[in-house]
Motif scaffolding. Sequence first.
Motif, short mmCIF file in Angstrom:
data_model
loop_
_atom_site.label_atom_id
_atom_site.label_comp_id
_atom_site.label_asym_id
_atom_site.label_seq_id
_atom_site.Cartn_x
_atom_site.Cartn_y
_atom_site.Cartn_z
N MET A 1 30.35 20.08 44.41
CA MET A 1 31.61 20.68 44.05
C MET A 1 31.33 21.68 42.95
O MET A 1 30.53 21.42 42.05
CB MET A 1 32.54 19.52 43.66
CG MET A 1 33.40 19.64 42.50
SD MET A 1 34.48 18.22 42.16
CE MET A 1 34.31 17.12 43.50
N HIS A 2 31.99 22.84 43.04
CA HIS A 2 31.80 23.83 41.99
C HIS A 2 33.05 24.69 41.82
O HIS A 2 33.83 24.88 42.76
CB HIS A 2 30.57 24.70 42.24
CG HIS A 2 30.66 25.55 43.47
ND1 HIS A 2 30.36 25.09 44.72
CD2 HIS A 2 31.06 26.83 43.61
CE1 HIS A 2 30.56 26.05 45.60
NE2 HIS A 2 30.98 27.12 44.97
N LEU A 3 33.21 25.18 40.60
CA LEU A 3 34.34 26.01 40.24
C LEU A 3 34.15 27.40 40.83
O LEU A 3 33.09 28.00 40.70
CB LEU A 3 34.46 26.10 38.71
CG LEU A 3 35.59 26.95 38.18
CD1 LEU A 3 36.92 26.23 38.33
CD2 LEU A 3 35.34 27.29 36.73
N ILE A 4 35.19 27.92 41.48
CA ILE A 4 35.17 29.29 42.00
C ILE A 4 35.92 30.22 41.05
O ILE A 4 35.42 31.27 40.67
CB ILE A 4 35.81 29.34 43.41
CG1 ILE A 4 34.98 28.50 44.38
CG2 ILE A 4 35.93 30.77 43.90
CD1 ILE A 4 35.63 28.33 45.74
N ASP A 5 37.15 29.84 40.67
CA ASP A 5 37.99 30.68 39.80
C ASP A 5 38.69 29.84 38.75
O ASP A 5 39.11 28.71 39.02
CB ASP A 5 39.10 31.37 40.61
CG ASP A 5 38.59 32.39 41.59
OD1 ASP A 5 37.80 33.25 41.20
OD2 ASP A 5 39.01 32.32 42.77
N PHE A 6 38.84 30.43 37.57
CA PHE A 6 39.69 29.89 36.51
C PHE A 6 40.39 31.11 35.94
O PHE A 6 39.84 31.82 35.10
CB PHE A 6 38.87 29.18 35.45
CG PHE A 6 39.68 28.31 34.53
CD1 PHE A 6 39.63 26.94 34.65
CD2 PHE A 6 40.52 28.87 33.56
CE1 PHE A 6 40.39 26.13 33.81
CE2 PHE A 6 41.28 28.07 32.73
CZ PHE A 6 41.21 26.69 32.85
N ILE A 7 41.59 31.40 36.44
CA ILE A 7 42.30 32.63 36.10
C ILE A 7 43.50 32.29 35.23
O ILE A 7 44.30 31.41 35.57
CB ILE A 7 42.76 33.35 37.39
CG1 ILE A 7 41.54 33.75 38.23
CG2 ILE A 7 43.61 34.57 37.05
CD1 ILE A 7 41.88 34.24 39.61
N ILE A 8 43.63 33.01 34.12
CA ILE A 8 44.75 32.85 33.20
C ILE A 8 45.63 34.08 33.37
O ILE A 8 45.15 35.21 33.27
CB ILE A 8 44.27 32.70 31.75
CG1 ILE A 8 43.31 31.52 31.64
CG2 ILE A 8 45.45 32.55 30.79
CD1 ILE A 8 42.50 31.49 30.36
N ALA A 9 46.92 33.86 33.64
CA ALA A 9 47.83 34.96 33.93
C ALA A 9 49.21 34.70 33.33
O ALA A 9 49.47 33.63 32.78
CB ALA A 9 47.96 35.13 35.45
N GLU A 10 50.09 35.69 33.47
CA GLU A 10 51.46 35.53 32.99
C GLU A 10 52.28 34.64 33.91
O GLU A 10 53.16 33.92 33.45
CB GLU A 10 52.15 36.89 32.88
CG GLU A 10 51.68 37.68 31.69
CD GLU A 10 52.44 38.97 31.54
OE1 GLU A 10 52.80 39.28 30.39
OE2 GLU A 10 52.68 39.68 32.54
N ASP A 11 52.00 34.68 35.22
CA ASP A 11 52.80 33.87 36.14
C ASP A 11 52.04 33.65 37.44
O ASP A 11 51.20 34.46 37.83
CB ASP A 11 54.14 34.55 36.44
CG ASP A 11 55.17 33.59 37.02
OD1 ASP A 11 54.95 32.36 36.97
OD2 ASP A 11 56.21 34.06 37.51
N ILE A 12 52.36 32.55 38.09
CA ILE A 12 51.82 32.21 39.40
C ILE A 12 52.98 31.68 40.23
O ILE A 12 53.79 30.88 39.74
CB ILE A 12 50.72 31.14 39.30
CG1 ILE A 12 49.53 31.69 38.52
CG2 ILE A 12 50.28 30.68 40.69
CD1 ILE A 12 48.44 30.68 38.26
N ARG A 13 53.05 32.13 41.48
CA ARG A 13 54.11 31.67 42.37
C ARG A 13 53.52 31.27 43.71
O ARG A 13 52.61 31.92 44.21
CB ARG A 13 55.14 32.78 42.61
CG ARG A 13 55.84 33.20 41.36
CD ARG A 13 56.90 34.24 41.66
NE ARG A 13 57.23 34.90 40.42
CZ ARG A 13 57.35 36.20 40.27
NH1 ARG A 13 57.21 37.00 41.30
NH2 ARG A 13 57.65 36.71 39.11
N ARG A 14 54.07 30.21 44.28
CA ARG A 14 53.72 29.82 45.64
C ARG A 14 54.58 30.64 46.59
O ARG A 14 55.78 30.77 46.39
CB ARG A 14 53.98 28.34 45.88
CG ARG A 14 52.95 27.46 45.22
CD ARG A 14 53.11 26.03 45.73
NE ARG A 14 52.08 25.20 45.21
CZ ARG A 14 50.90 25.02 45.79
NH1 ARG A 14 50.62 25.60 46.91
NH2 ARG A 14 50.00 24.23 45.24
N GLU A 15 53.95 31.19 47.62
CA GLU A 15 54.65 32.01 48.60
C GLU A 15 54.64 31.31 49.95
O GLU A 15 53.89 30.37 50.18
CB GLU A 15 53.96 33.38 48.72
CG GLU A 15 53.78 34.12 47.40
CD GLU A 15 55.07 34.69 46.84
OE1 GLU A 15 56.08 34.74 47.57
OE2 GLU A 15 55.07 35.08 45.67
#
Length: 132
Positions: A1-15
Amino acid sequence: MHLIDFIIAEDIRREMGNKVSVMGIFNDDITLNPIPPKWPIPMHIGILIRIRVEDTDQKPDKFSIKISVDGNKVAHMDGEISSTEKIGLLALPLVIKTLPIPGPGILQFDFSLLSGDEILLTEQNGITIKVI
């Protein structure tokens, strides 16, 4: 198992269609311009964590993320991961609607992926909070 992304943002939405939209991705720092600064400043923060889980890996069943500024805890989030099939790509779009930022410094995210009480993966990410 390995980390692909760790993104910090203003907002995230499920579409619809199993998509995730990430808006306002931060790079090296978060620059605030409060006039005058009145601490703590509430921030809406989104964190997108994507992990590749191989068939041979132990399946995670929960996660934990501790958030601090310069070592002082400001938030903690736990959650369960429920899946009866193989995982493959695990995507955790996390949103914190009101994260209290107590002042400038290093905003630190300490992430753990667990199976029961056993830690399968840990990751630390930080971003600088600046005031102009």
